[in-house]
Design a protein around this motif. Structure first.
Motif, PDB file in Angstrom:
ATOM      1  N   SER A  36       0.861  -1.183   0.000  1.00 32.40           N
ATOM      2  CA  SER A  36       0.000   0.000   0.000  1.00 32.40           C
ATOM      3  C   SER A  36       0.899   1.234   0.000  1.00 32.40           C
ATOM      4  O   SER A  36       2.050   1.182   0.449  1.00 32.40           O
ATOM      5  CB  SER A  36      -0.896   0.005   1.244  1.00 32.40           C
ATOM      6  OG  SER A  36      -0.102   0.074   2.417  1.00 32.40           O
ATOM      7  N   PRO A  37       0.404   2.378  -0.497  1.00 34.12           N
ATOM      8  CA  PRO A  37       1.253   3.580  -0.552  1.00 34.12           C
ATOM      9  C   PRO A  37       1.803   3.989   0.822  1.00 34.12           C
ATOM     10  O   PRO A  37       2.882   4.559   0.912  1.00 34.12           O
ATOM     11  CB  PRO A  37       0.300   4.650  -1.112  1.00 34.12           C
ATOM     12  CG  PRO A  37      -0.735   3.884  -1.869  1.00 34.12           C
ATOM     13  CD  PRO A  37      -0.909   2.590  -1.132  1.00 34.12           C
ATOM     14  N   HIS A  79      -5.678   3.734  -4.521  1.00 38.08           N
ATOM     15  CA  HIS A  79      -5.372   4.739  -3.486  1.00 38.08           C
ATOM     16  C   HIS A  79      -6.389   4.714  -2.352  1.00 38.08           C
ATOM     17  O   HIS A  79      -6.111   5.198  -1.267  1.00 38.08           O
ATOM     18  CB  HIS A  79      -5.308   6.133  -4.113  1.00 38.08           C
ATOM     19  CG  HIS A  79      -4.215   6.234  -5.130  1.00 38.08           C
ATOM     20  ND1 HIS A  79      -2.887   6.179  -4.792  1.00 38.08           N
ATOM     21  CD2 HIS A  79      -4.259   6.327  -6.475  1.00 38.08           C
ATOM     22  CE1 HIS A  79      -2.153   6.257  -5.885  1.00 38.08           C
ATOM     23  NE2 HIS A  79      -2.954   6.341  -6.923  1.00 38.08           N
ATOM     24  N   PRO A 123       0.529   6.816  -9.575  1.00 44.47           N
ATOM     25  CA  PRO A 123       0.894   7.146  -8.189  1.00 44.47           C
ATOM     26  C   PRO A 123       0.104   8.320  -7.620  1.00 44.47           C
ATOM     27  O   PRO A 123       0.162   8.571  -6.428  1.00 44.47           O
ATOM     28  CB  PRO A 123       2.380   7.504  -8.292  1.00 44.47           C
ATOM     29  CG  PRO A 123       2.584   7.909  -9.703  1.00 44.47           C
ATOM     30  CD  PRO A 123       1.587   7.160 -10.530  1.00 44.47           C
TER      31      PRO A 123
END
Length: 321
Positions: A36-37, A79, A123
């Motif tokens: 995960s980011p 996201h 991103p």
């Protein structure tokens, strides 16, 4: 399992990485992993039709989601928390958008007519790219089932967004990398880098370094290529790992863009300096099978690698003290 976020990567720290945890839930090959980011979760897809979600801070498996009907490959977090996209291995080649919270599909993205071999999430927003053996590259928005853009190519593509989400790169025919501006990609590439055609292998993956300066091309041989993202000049061919089975082996950058990690068919993990191309370490053989998936956590000092088992690596603090 103790993971840290404040440590700095150095050669010594990298050489002291050791397996802290091994998970053996999968009965078949893990085909993709994605952090995960925020770095607190890892998701994996495997040939046994399972999606497994791990808690990176606790070093535990959180939950398993089955995808028996469609199979699962190339799983990626979006996201939004608790949602993912993945390619299918059964029924058709539709990309699926899944709510992990209740295991329900939010949306389908039909269009590809052959196996999807590349999936890259922007991103910065809800755009994502897919490349297929049908020799097309498609651009999508999570909010719409309709393809936002379609490119026909001469061969199977590899593709990825740059770290800022403004451009994307497509590797075509294992001999050229084309750069497209997301706002005007229908006008064609704004740069094309021609490399020496591969004679003995195919490109199987493409990634930008987190600082955007390098492009990494992984192959189904024992060579990883690095090229300058601005000029297209080849900088290094990273070698020393094994790939006697001619399979796609993932290679990944560290978050600081200093190091490149790759799996190997002998179960080892290898590390190179991105700048010098020198191999600085190969970690012990903790995997029983070929290590096809490898990624570094974007926020924590932790590496994940997968064969049929999933391994979490952290630096051995005793050896650093």
């Amino acid at each position: 399992m103790q993971i840290r976020s404040e440590m700095k990567l150095t050669d010594q720290v990298v050489k002291n990485f050791r397996v802290a945890k091994v998970f053996k839930e999968n009965t078949d090959r893990i085909n993709n992993i994605d952090f995960s980011p925020t770095g607190d979760a890892l998701i994996s897809s495997s040939e046994d039709d399972q999606i497994v979600i791990y808690d990176c801070e606790k070093g535990t498996q959180k939950r398993t989601v089955n995808s028996k009907k469609y199979g699962v490959d190339l799983v990626h977090f979006t996201h939004a928390k608790n949602t993912a996209i993945h390619a299918s291995t059964k029924v058709d080649d539709t990309i699926r958008y899944l709510s992990l919270h209740d295991n329900k599909y939010i949306r389908y993205f039909p269009g590809h007519t052959k196996k999807v071999v590349a999936l890259s999430m922007s991103p910065v927003d809800d755009m994502f790219l897919s490349g297929s053996m049908d020799k097309t590259l498609r651009l999508w928005d999570l909010r719409s089932p309709n393809c936002q853009g379609l490119m026909n190519l001469a061969s199977r593509p590899v593709a990825a967004f740059d770290p800022e989400g403004l451009i994307f790169a497509a590797g075509v025919n294992s001999e050229s990398v084309k750069l497209y501006d997301l706002r005007s990609f229908d006008k064609g590439p704004f740069a094309t880098f021609r490399l020496n055609p591969e004679k003995t292998c195919e490109w199987t993956g493409l990634k930008f370094s987190p600082d955007g300066k390098l492009i990494l091309l992984s192959t189904n041989s024992n060579t990883i290529r690095l090229i300058d993202a601005f000029t297209g000049n080849p900088t290094h061919a990273l070698m020393g790992h094994q790939n006697d089975k001619k399979i796609p082996l993932e290679a990944s950058f560290s978050p600081d863009s200093q190091y490149v990690f790759s799996g190997s068919t002998d179960g080892k993990v290898h590390v190179w300096h991105a700048e010098s191309g020198i191999r600085i370490s190969s970690f012990p053989n903790d995997h029983l099978g070929a290590v096809q998936c490898i990624q570094f956590n974007p926020k924590f000092m932790m590496l994940a690698s997968g064969c049929n088992n999933m391994a979490f690596w952290v630096p051995n603090m005793d050896e650093n003290s």
